[in-house]
Scaffold this active site. Sequence first.
Site, PDB file in Angstrom:
ATOM      1  CD  GLN A  95      -1.091  -0.255   3.711  1.00 12.80           C
ATOM      2  OE1 GLN A  95      -1.176   0.657   4.467  1.00 12.80           O
ATOM      3  NE2 GLN A  95      -1.855  -1.428   4.056  1.00 12.80           N
ATOM      4  CG  HIS A  97      -0.561   5.779   3.676  1.00 12.74           C
ATOM      5  ND1 HIS A  97      -1.953   5.029   3.745  1.00 12.74           N
ATOM      6  CD2 HIS A  97       0.398   4.982   4.481  1.00 12.74           C
ATOM      7  CE1 HIS A  97      -1.784   3.915   4.440  1.00 12.74           C
ATOM      8  NE2 HIS A  97      -0.454   3.968   5.016  1.00 12.74           N
ATOM      9  CD  GLU A 114       2.286   3.961   7.930  1.00  7.68           C
ATOM     10  OE1 GLU A 114       1.106   4.132   7.463  1.00  7.68           O
ATOM     11  OE2 GLU A 114       2.619   2.550   7.676  1.00  7.68           O
ATOM     12  CG  HIS A 171       3.887   1.171   3.795  1.00  3.14           C
ATOM     13  ND1 HIS A 171       3.509   2.245   3.358  1.00  3.14           N
ATOM     14  CD2 HIS A 171       2.967   0.815   4.511  1.00  3.14           C
ATOM     15  CE1 HIS A 171       2.461   2.585   3.498  1.00  3.14           C
ATOM     16  NE2 HIS A 171       2.009   1.878   4.477  1.00  3.14           N
ATOM     17  NE  ARG A 191      -6.096  -3.336   0.935  1.00  2.00           N
ATOM     18  CZ  ARG A 191      -7.592  -3.197   1.112  1.00  2.00           C
ATOM     19  NH1 ARG A 191      -8.223  -2.970   0.107  1.00  2.00           N
ATOM     20  NH2 ARG A 191      -8.018  -2.598   2.370  1.00  2.00           N
TER      21      ARG A 191
HETATM   22 ZN    ZN Z   1       0.532   2.377   5.942  1.00  2.00          ZN
END
Ligand code: ZN
Length: 318
Positions: A95, A97, A114, A171, A191
Amino acid sequence: MIQPLFFTGVMQEKIWGGTNLRDLFGYDIPSEHTGELWAISAHKNGPATVSQGEYKGQTLTELWDQHPELFGHQPGDVFPLLTKILDAQTALSVQVHPDDAYGLKHEGELGKTECWYVIDAEDQAEIVFGHHAKTKEAFTEMIHAGEWDQLLRYVKVKPGDFFYVPSGTVHAIGGGITILETQQSSDTTYRVYDYDRKDEAGQTRPLHIQQSIDVTTIPHVDPKPMQNVVKQGDTEIKTFVDNEFFKVEEWVVDGETILKASGLYTLVSVLKGEGSIIVDSTSYPLTKGTHFILPHGINEWTLKGHLQIIASTPGENI
Ligand code: ZN
């Protein structure tokens, strides 16, 4: 007198989840496929609730809206951070972001940067971290051709490793890995690849190929986390990342130490050990699996015992 805010988080069942949240931390889990504990969260998909004290029963979202003083009147519509523990019994989807600009424009919420602290990992466990395509054309072609082994970059992990995962980084957390994740409070995930898995109803989960191509950083940039270590009293403080989104540190306490606030407020997760935190001469017991916030206005506190902690503070520009 301002007290620490202790939280009861929200469990999330996932097809890739397992039982480590019970086995490693002793939490009650809803099923044998429990993937995530949203431990400190004000996200609408799983807000955490204060478990004791003056604000018992209120969600972090309610506190953010009704008691801005606890957060130093930080601007913003939403509490900006989210702390999770993830148990990947099998791999998560590959995936990516979006950043804030793309997330706000297309999804109505912030993007997601993240970072991961590896709590537990089986021997030879690995993550997907980045890709090998040099151009957007090559990236697109390899996705459409299903050349995942050539496209994806695999990295072996062990407990104690730390990964900074900026928005735009392809990632996936691999099977056999339990992490503590500190992230921007967002649930937008594109995704790229889900290993052609089907759920119990025989359904595949949706893919978001075009959005993934739009937001992925090409070529991949490999960010190196910091490894700044300082000793303060009986505590070793290691800074992993310190930027506009968050500062994330590990505190290893072996004795007794007074620490001072270094941000508007501090999110704290105890990963190992036993001890206590003393605030305004009140002592609160700490054990692995305890999550709390030291609100704005608590300027110093004493940690006692043998504790491994991951702590974070919001960045300046969040
Ligand atoms: Zn993630």
